[in-house]
Design a protein around this motif. Sequence first.
Motif, mmCIF file in Angstrom:
data_model
loop_
_atom_site.group_PDB
_atom_site.id
_atom_site.type_symbol
_atom_site.label_atom_id
_atom_site.label_comp_id
_atom_site.label_asym_id
_atom_site.label_seq_id
_atom_site.Cartn_x
_atom_site.Cartn_y
_atom_site.Cartn_z
ATOM 1 N N GLY A 20 -47.133 -90.237 -17.829
ATOM 2 C CA GLY A 20 -48.455 -90.125 -17.210
ATOM 3 C C GLY A 20 -48.513 -88.996 -16.194
ATOM 4 O O GLY A 20 -49.524 -88.290 -16.085
ATOM 5 N N ALA A 21 -47.427 -88.791 -15.444
ATOM 6 C CA ALA A 21 -47.386 -87.699 -14.473
ATOM 7 C C ALA A 21 -47.464 -86.348 -15.174
ATOM 8 O O ALA A 21 -48.165 -85.432 -14.721
ATOM 9 N N ALA A 22 -46.750 -86.213 -16.294
ATOM 10 C CA ALA A 22 -46.806 -84.958 -17.048
ATOM 11 C C ALA A 22 -48.216 -84.695 -17.551
ATOM 12 O O ALA A 22 -48.720 -83.566 -17.487
ATOM 13 N N ALA A 23 -48.877 -85.733 -18.051
ATOM 14 C CA ALA A 23 -50.247 -85.568 -18.549
ATOM 15 C C ALA A 23 -51.184 -85.146 -17.426
ATOM 16 O O ALA A 23 -52.092 -84.328 -17.635
ATOM 17 N N SER A 24 -50.968 -85.661 -16.222
ATOM 18 C CA SER A 24 -51.856 -85.308 -15.104
ATOM 19 C C SER A 24 -51.683 -83.851 -14.703
ATOM 20 O O SER A 24 -52.642 -83.193 -14.285
ATOM 21 N N VAL A 25 -50.468 -83.309 -14.846
ATOM 22 C CA VAL A 25 -50.242 -81.895 -14.557
ATOM 23 C C VAL A 25 -51.079 -81.027 -15.484
ATOM 24 O O VAL A 25 -51.745 -80.078 -15.052
ATOM 25 N N ILE A 26 -51.066 -81.359 -16.764
ATOM 26 C CA ILE A 26 -51.799 -80.561 -17.734
ATOM 27 C C ILE A 26 -53.304 -80.667 -17.518
ATOM 28 O O ILE A 26 -54.030 -79.668 -17.591
ATOM 29 N N PHE A 33 -55.908 -76.138 -22.721
ATOM 30 C CA PHE A 33 -54.747 -76.795 -23.300
ATOM 31 C C PHE A 33 -54.961 -78.305 -23.383
ATOM 32 O O PHE A 33 -54.566 -78.952 -24.356
ATOM 33 N N SER A 34 -55.588 -78.865 -22.356
ATOM 34 C CA SER A 34 -55.869 -80.299 -22.380
ATOM 35 C C SER A 34 -56.757 -80.654 -23.569
ATOM 36 O O SER A 34 -56.550 -81.674 -24.239
#
Length: 291
Positions: A20-26, A33-34
Amino acid sequence: MSPRDDTATGLRLYDRTAVGAAASVIRAYSTSFSLATRLLGPRPRPHVRNVYALVRVADEIVDGPAEEAGLDAAARGAVLDALEQETRDAVARGFSANLVVHAFALTARECGIDESLTGPFFASMRTDLTATAHDDSSHDAYVYGSAEVVGLMCLAVFENAGRRRPTPPPAELVAGARALGRAFQDVNFLRDLDHDAGALGRDYLGVDGTRRTRDDVLDRIDDDLALAAGMIPELPSDCRRAVTAAHDLFAALSEKLRHDRGTERVSVPARQKAALAARAWWGAEPRGSRR
């Protein structure tokens, strides 16, 4: 990667939190890209986000926030070295206290991403701390580490996510992934030509009318996009839509760069992005390069 489980505890909860943290960065850093990752199937989607989150954090160490925080080049290099070491250790042991690194390690271990790809990536990031002008050889080495290997990491995800044991992807898909990474990077170099020269003092392309022209670079970009377009239909079906959308977005940027010689950073309007995504969603073939 395991589906969401609201009763998860321990390592499973930690894994889910890291993803989830990685997804929030993107989501925070790249709307384009998202959007493209939403076109991926649920099998590869979290893994691709995990890869790009680590790439984004490394880039922010080299440029931007780390420098704004007062870190000089030597200090940023030390932070980058520590991130590389933590990534290497996390892939080996399966755990990191850094959530983004932990998420990447989950993907690397499942999909067969190793130091043959992460090493060149961090080497290229380190180059940005010292190099200001690139010749043909250093440009190619930089682009390989900063972009082509990221394409190869994504290809490892496309081929191996969900498999019990990762296997090397076919040579023709490797060539397509590298070509697409090269095209993406050179498009971004052209888009940021004035900023890189003025704000960062960097010259990646040598576009001065003697070594090469903008059209020379755009011809190379379009050749790479054409090569990649031929490989996309060979990807797993749950990956083709997203890669087609990304390919077509950069083909549109290449076309705009060919016709727009102004100093403003070119972009694709939101409506056109949505149309490209819709076209890819309905299964259209990637567009060939246009000159």
